[in-house]
Motif scaffolding. Structure first.
Motif, PDB file in Angstrom:
ATOM      1  N   LYS A  31       0.833  -1.215   0.000  1.00  0.00           N
ATOM      2  CA  LYS A  31       0.000   0.000   0.000  1.00  0.00           C
ATOM      3  C   LYS A  31       0.860   1.253   0.000  1.00  0.00           C
ATOM      4  O   LYS A  31       0.649   2.157  -0.796  1.00  0.00           O
ATOM      5  CB  LYS A  31      -0.863   0.074   1.267  1.00  0.00           C
ATOM      6  CG  LYS A  31      -2.074  -0.771   1.304  1.00  0.00           C
ATOM      7  CD  LYS A  31      -2.741  -0.682   2.675  1.00  0.00           C
ATOM      8  CE  LYS A  31      -1.845  -1.098   3.822  1.00  0.00           C
ATOM      9  NZ  LYS A  31      -1.390  -2.479   3.811  1.00  0.00           N
ATOM     10  N   SER A  32       1.806   1.285   0.921  1.00  0.00           N
ATOM     11  CA  SER A  32       2.595   2.508   1.063  1.00  0.00           C
ATOM     12  C   SER A  32       3.488   2.723  -0.144  1.00  0.00           C
ATOM     13  O   SER A  32       3.662   3.849  -0.598  1.00  0.00           O
ATOM     14  CB  SER A  32       3.432   2.458   2.334  1.00  0.00           C
ATOM     15  OG  SER A  32       2.601   2.207   3.434  1.00  0.00           O
ATOM     16  N   SER A  33       4.043   1.643  -0.686  1.00  0.00           N
ATOM     17  CA  SER A  33       4.894   1.838  -1.855  1.00  0.00           C
ATOM     18  C   SER A  33       4.055   2.217  -3.066  1.00  0.00           C
ATOM     19  O   SER A  33       4.476   3.044  -3.872  1.00  0.00           O
ATOM     20  CB  SER A  33       5.771   0.613  -2.118  1.00  0.00           C
ATOM     21  OG  SER A  33       4.986  -0.526  -2.230  1.00  0.00           O
ATOM     22  N   ILE A  56      -2.318   7.854   6.829  1.00  0.00           N
ATOM     23  CA  ILE A  56      -3.116   7.673   8.053  1.00  0.00           C
ATOM     24  C   ILE A  56      -2.820   6.335   8.722  1.00  0.00           C
ATOM     25  O   ILE A  56      -3.600   5.856   9.534  1.00  0.00           O
ATOM     26  CB  ILE A  56      -4.633   7.844   7.823  1.00  0.00           C
ATOM     27  CG1 ILE A  56      -5.158   6.786   6.860  1.00  0.00           C
ATOM     28  CG2 ILE A  56      -4.971   9.237   7.333  1.00  0.00           C
ATOM     29  CD1 ILE A  56      -6.625   6.493   7.084  1.00  0.00           C
ATOM     30  N   ASP A  57      -1.680   5.736   8.400  1.00  0.00           N
ATOM     31  CA  ASP A  57      -1.237   4.575   9.172  1.00  0.00           C
ATOM     32  C   ASP A  57      -0.579   5.144  10.425  1.00  0.00           C
ATOM     33  O   ASP A  57       0.582   5.525  10.415  1.00  0.00           O
ATOM     34  CB  ASP A  57      -0.254   3.733   8.356  1.00  0.00           C
ATOM     35  CG  ASP A  57       0.008   2.390   9.030  1.00  0.00           C
ATOM     36  OD1 ASP A  57      -0.216   2.299  10.261  1.00  0.00           O
ATOM     37  OD2 ASP A  57       0.441   1.452   8.348  1.00  0.00           O
ATOM     38  N   LEU A  58      -1.367   5.230  11.502  1.00  0.00           N
ATOM     39  CA  LEU A  58      -0.899   5.966  12.672  1.00  0.00           C
ATOM     40  C   LEU A  58       0.094   5.166  13.501  1.00  0.00           C
ATOM     41  O   LEU A  58       0.976   5.723  14.137  1.00  0.00           O
ATOM     42  CB  LEU A  58      -2.093   6.376  13.538  1.00  0.00           C
ATOM     43  CG  LEU A  58      -3.161   7.214  12.812  1.00  0.00           C
ATOM     44  CD1 LEU A  58      -4.346   7.474  13.723  1.00  0.00           C
ATOM     45  CD2 LEU A  58      -2.585   8.534  12.309  1.00  0.00           C
ATOM     46  N   PRO A  61       3.591   4.299  10.353  1.00  0.00           N
ATOM     47  CA  PRO A  61       3.725   5.193   9.197  1.00  0.00           C
ATOM     48  C   PRO A  61       4.989   4.890   8.395  1.00  0.00           C
ATOM     49  O   PRO A  61       6.068   4.810   8.964  1.00  0.00           O
ATOM     50  CB  PRO A  61       3.818   6.586   9.842  1.00  0.00           C
ATOM     51  CG  PRO A  61       4.348   6.353  11.213  1.00  0.00           C
ATOM     52  CD  PRO A  61       3.840   4.998  11.631  1.00  0.00           C
ATOM     53  N   SER A  62       4.849   4.688   7.084  1.00  0.00           N
ATOM     54  CA  SER A  62       6.021   4.376   6.248  1.00  0.00           C
ATOM     55  C   SER A  62       6.353   5.505   5.283  1.00  0.00           C
ATOM     56  O   SER A  62       7.438   5.540   4.722  1.00  0.00           O
ATOM     57  CB  SER A  62       5.760   3.135   5.386  1.00  0.00           C
ATOM     58  OG  SER A  62       5.315   2.052   6.140  1.00  0.00           O
ATOM     59  N   ILE A  63       5.403   6.381   5.037  1.00  0.00           N
ATOM     60  CA  ILE A  63       5.584   7.375   3.981  1.00  0.00           C
ATOM     61  C   ILE A  63       6.791   8.310   4.204  1.00  0.00           C
ATOM     62  O   ILE A  63       7.543   8.557   3.259  1.00  0.00           O
ATOM     63  CB  ILE A  63       4.275   8.175   3.764  1.00  0.00           C
ATOM     64  CG1 ILE A  63       3.165   7.235   3.272  1.00  0.00           C
ATOM     65  CG2 ILE A  63       4.473   9.313   2.776  1.00  0.00           C
ATOM     66  CD1 ILE A  63       3.411   6.632   1.896  1.00  0.00           C
ATOM     67  N   ILE A 137      -4.183   8.984  -0.288  1.00  0.00           N
ATOM     68  CA  ILE A 137      -4.219   8.643   1.136  1.00  0.00           C
ATOM     69  C   ILE A 137      -3.771   7.199   1.342  1.00  0.00           C
ATOM     70  O   ILE A 137      -4.386   6.264   0.831  1.00  0.00           O
ATOM     71  CB  ILE A 137      -5.623   8.860   1.737  1.00  0.00           C
ATOM     72  CG1 ILE A 137      -6.072  10.313   1.502  1.00  0.00           C
ATOM     73  CG2 ILE A 137      -5.621   8.536   3.220  1.00  0.00           C
ATOM     74  CD1 ILE A 137      -7.395  10.677   2.164  1.00  0.00           C
ATOM     75  N   ASP A 138      -2.687   7.034   2.092  1.00  0.00           N
ATOM     76  CA  ASP A 138      -2.175   5.703   2.422  1.00  0.00           C
ATOM     77  C   ASP A 138      -2.817   5.256   3.726  1.00  0.00           C
ATOM     78  O   ASP A 138      -2.875   6.017   4.686  1.00  0.00           O
ATOM     79  CB  ASP A 138      -0.647   5.768   2.579  1.00  0.00           C
ATOM     80  CG  ASP A 138      -0.038   4.397   2.862  1.00  0.00           C
ATOM     81  OD1 ASP A 138      -0.644   3.385   2.464  1.00  0.00           O
ATOM     82  OD2 ASP A 138       1.050   4.336   3.474  1.00  0.00           O
ATOM     83  N   THR A 139      -3.304   4.031   3.750  1.00  0.00           N
ATOM     84  CA  THR A 139      -4.035   3.555   4.928  1.00  0.00           C
ATOM     85  C   THR A 139      -3.331   2.366   5.576  1.00  0.00           C
ATOM     86  O   THR A 139      -2.506   1.711   4.947  1.00  0.00           O
ATOM     87  CB  THR A 139      -5.459   3.105   4.515  1.00  0.00           C
ATOM     88  OG1 THR A 139      -5.343   1.964   3.650  1.00  0.00           O
ATOM     89  CG2 THR A 139      -6.216   4.193   3.820  1.00  0.00           C
TER      90      THR A 139
ATOM     91  N   GLY B  78       5.565  -5.275  13.813  1.00  0.00           N
ATOM     92  CA  GLY B  78       5.143  -3.900  13.623  1.00  0.00           C
ATOM     93  C   GLY B  78       4.436  -3.805  12.295  1.00  0.00           C
ATOM     94  O   GLY B  78       3.324  -3.328  12.167  1.00  0.00           O
ATOM     95  N   LYS B  79       5.086  -4.332  11.283  1.00  0.00           N
ATOM     96  CA  LYS B  79       4.611  -4.184   9.925  1.00  0.00           C
ATOM     97  C   LYS B  79       3.715  -5.336   9.515  1.00  0.00           C
ATOM     98  O   LYS B  79       3.833  -6.431  10.043  1.00  0.00           O
ATOM     99  CB  LYS B  79       5.829  -4.119   9.011  1.00  0.00           C
ATOM    100  CG  LYS B  79       5.471  -3.624   7.649  1.00  0.00           C
ATOM    101  CD  LYS B  79       6.647  -3.110   6.892  1.00  0.00           C
ATOM    102  CE  LYS B  79       6.184  -2.710   5.519  1.00  0.00           C
ATOM    103  NZ  LYS B  79       5.135  -1.685   5.590  1.00  0.00           N
ATOM    104  N   GLY B  80       2.869  -5.087   8.544  1.00  0.00           N
ATOM    105  CA  GLY B  80       1.998  -6.137   8.042  1.00  0.00           C
ATOM    106  C   GLY B  80       2.701  -7.034   7.042  1.00  0.00           C
ATOM    107  O   GLY B  80       3.710  -6.659   6.450  1.00  0.00           O
TER     108      GLY B  80
HETATM  109 MG   LIG Z   1       2.002   0.878   4.793  1.00  0.00          MG
END
Ligand SMILES: [Mg+2]
Ligand SMILES: Nc1ncnc2c1ncn2[C@@H]1O[C@H](COP(=O)(O)OP(=O)(O)OP(=O)(O)O)[C@@H](O)[C@H]1O
Lengths: 307, 326
Positions: A31-33, A56-58, A61-63, A137-139, B78-80
């Motif tokens: 998702k984030s990539s 909004i990955d609280l 967060p990877s962004i 929006i990244d979730t 932590g990560k999925g």
């Molecule tokens: Mg992500």
């Protein structure tokens, strides 16, 4: 339909043309990539396009890391939070994430639903995006508080919401992608399409293509469910390294890694240049073009995007 | 920088009810029920009465249920998508290889339960009896409970907010009739949120023996592991160790090894050192692991001679050793 409800979120989002929510049932599928690449590609889709990316990955967060903006502070102005510029003074790719608000990189955010809801509302109402053509929006994975809050706050005040679903090809991921699709249907969120990520891996030693996470499952699901298949992306190790914000490879000599967004000048948006050298970039740009076309067409016909 | 201020002044996260308003002072606080934020909260009256400064009524029931469970282990990441559920399943199968050992697996990933598929139980349903909900059994000595068993269709999205998820977790802990168990392994969703807080709140009294944290080698995953370890420290859970998954891929054709998720910042081993937790080992990326999971069969049994099986078994041995000395 286009008149905007007078809420803080509505006032802020009326300057945003299109909002694209990137989601997946399962975690770690990309998702984030995909959000990062979509934002980069949309920015590149025209010389004047302005793109925002909201993470909004609280709790994970990877962004910030993926855009090379780790540790960057966010400034508070009288008119709200100033998003971080990924491309320096050009300010055509601007970003907000809870990652910018943490003091130390190992700080965990342990929040229950209501608190997350409040944070998301604040992100939607208090970030000074300015005029945006696209807000990506990244979730986080799943379909829970964050997603429901997002829809709850945006659906009443914005008519151009749509979603992209990301999956990997194996059965356990498809199962969750299906749930994610059910979610978009349940909340009437128009779907731009499905992307199958990490589909096939080319061995760097012998060139053999291995289906590390299987292959083809996404396309098949799209056909079965009658949704648009945007395409598949192979496993790309250069992309991983790029998004890890690791040192640039010797290939891209002389370009800064962009650790501090402000050092990027207009002509050398380093991340964009390095991204274009990855094998995935050209594949992805076709998907982005398709998305741009769909959104433009729907704008023309003044209806919401359809499945 | 509002968020930071909120985070810093936050009460003990474990004492905030799942349906609390955003500035809840915490139920055990002197201000419980009396702070500005409490106005309109469903719990205000209870909090103001002081009862909540005592324990949650579900706690004694959970404690009772858990009194017959020897070891409770959380599997966290932590990560999925790093392989938590796959690891949980292998751990369960490995424990259950000993006929005299009773093992339970509890899947609290409510939005994306994959344990039923991985264990080959995708079509099973849960049954209830006078003594509670019965787990679904993979074999005599390996029982499983997952929200996946309770959904009418696997296609439906579970669109639940925190409080509803927490309600289900407390039910899983007090109403599932596990019987006597040597090990209870809890598979969690990625991150640090409602599910994690609830599990810890309910099990803290009965004692959590520790957590196994799973990661992949790249920095984007490691940064979430740091947060997860920070979480464990905040709530007082011992980290049994870190497992690095998908650490290198061996091409089935040329046998050459390559790194798909390159450890650009030193990988799991280095992070374990930096954060002072033990490193349990690395499992290579083997496509047959994913296939086995899709088909719901035990990878350890199907491919006993593969390097990944060797790696899994060594890691599981280390976990057992750690638990034995506790
Ligand atoms: Mg992500
Ligand atoms: N096509 C690809 N090839 C190789 N690696 C990829 C590809 N797409 C994503 N990745 C890598 O896989 C990892 C997981 O991707 P990403 O962080 O985007 O997933 P996510 O769905 O956002 O995960 P989470 O659920 O934890 O938020 C990242 O390290 C990313 O760089």
């Amino acid at each position: 339909m286009t008149e905007v409800a007078d809420t803080p979120v509505g006032r802020r989002l009326q300057h945003v043309k299109h909002i694209i929510i990137v989601c997946s049932g399962k975690g770690g599928v990309g998702k984030s990539s995909v959000s990062t690449q979509l934002a980069l590609s949309l920015r590149g889709s025209s010389p004047n396009a302005r793109v925002g990316i909201l993470d909004i990955d609280l709790t994970g967060p990877s962004i910030p890391r993926m855009l090379g903006l780790d540790g960057h502070p966010v400034h508070q102005s009288s008119d709200g939070w100033v998003p971080v510029h990924a491309d320096g003074s050009e300010a055509r790719l601007v970003c907000m994430s809870v990652g910018f608000l943490l003091k130390k990189k190992e700080d965990s955010v342990v929040w229950r639903g209501p608190k997350k809801n409040a944070m998301i509302r604040q992100f939607l109402s208090d970030v000074r995006w300015g005029e945006l053509d696209y807000l990506v929006i990244d979730t986080p994975p799943g379909t829970s508080d964050e997603h429901l809050s997002l829809i709850e706050h945006m659906a009443p005040v914005h008519s151009r919401l749509s979603a992209v679903i990301v999956t990997t090809p194996q059965a356990v991921a498809l199962l969750d992608a299906m749930k994610c699709l059910s979610f978009t249907r349940a909340v009437n969120l128009p779907l731009l399409g499905l992307i199958e990520n990490m589909s096939g891996y080319v061995c760097p030693c012998c060139g053999e293509v291995s289906n590390v996470f299987s292959t083809g499952g996404g396309e098949e699901m799209a056909r079965r469910e009658g949704i648009k298949f945007l395409g598949s992306l192979p496993v790309d190790t250069e992309l991983v390294t790029l998004l890890d914000a690791a040192e640039p490879s010797p290939l891209s000599d002389g370009v800064t890694s962009g650790v501090n967004g402000d050092t990027n000048s207009a002509s050398t948006f380093a991340l964009w240049q390095r991204y274009q050298q990855t094998p995935t970039a050209s594949l992805f740009s076709k998907m982005a073009e398709e998305i741009v076309r769909t959104l433009a067409r729907d704008e023309g016909s003044a209806t919401t995007p359809s499945e | 920088m509002l968020a930071v201020q909120h985070a810093a002044s936050a009460p003990d996260p474990l004492s905030v009810p799942s349906n609390a308003p955003e500035h809840c002072p915490g139920t055990e606080s002197e201000l419980a029920g009396k702070a500005d934020a409490c106005a309109g909260c469903a719990n205000q009256e209870i909090c103001a009465s002081g009862v909540t400064r005592g324990p949650d009524p579900a706690l004694p029931l959970v404690r009772e249920r858990m009194s017959t469970v020897k070891r409770k282990i959380l599997v966290l990441s932590g990560k999925g998508g790093v392989g938590k559920s796959t690891f949980t399943a292998q751990l369960g199968w490995a424990f259950a290889a000993d006929e005299d050992t009773q093992t339970g697996i509890m899947d609290v990933d409510i939005c994306g339960p994959s344990i039923p598929t991985i264990l080959g139980l995708a079509t099973e349903q849960v049954h209830s009896s006078s003594s509670g909900w019965s787990p679904v059994y993979v074999q005599d000595n390996l029982g499983v409970m997952s929200v996946g068993f309770m959904l009418p269709s696997s296609k439906d999205a579970v669109m639940w907010r925190g409080p509803k998820k927490n309600g289900l977790i407390s039910q899983f802990l007090k109403d599932v009739d596990w019987g006597a168990l040597d090990y209870l392994i809890v598979d969690t969703p990625p991150g640090t949120s409602d599910e994690h807080l609830s599990i810890v709140t309910y099990l803290r009294d009965s004692g959590i023996d520790g957590a196994v944290v799973i990661t992949t080698p790249q920095e984007v995953a490691l940064q979430d592991v740091r947060r997860e370890i920070d979480f464990c420290r905040k709530v007082g859970i011992k980290v049994l160790g870190l497992v690095e998954n998908m650490s290198g891929f061996v091409c089935p054709k040329c046998k050459g090894e390559s790194q798909i998720f390159k450890p650009s910042t030193g990988g799991g081993r280095r992070l374990a050192q930096d954060m002072n937790v033990s490193f349990l080992g690395s499992v290579p990326l083997d496509p047959r692991i994913g296939k086995s999971a899709d088909y719901g069969v035990s990878f350890l049994d199907e491919y006993p001679d593969s390097p990944a099986t060797t790696a899994y078994l060594e890691i599981i041995d280390k976990i057992k050793q750690q638990l034995d000395v506790l």
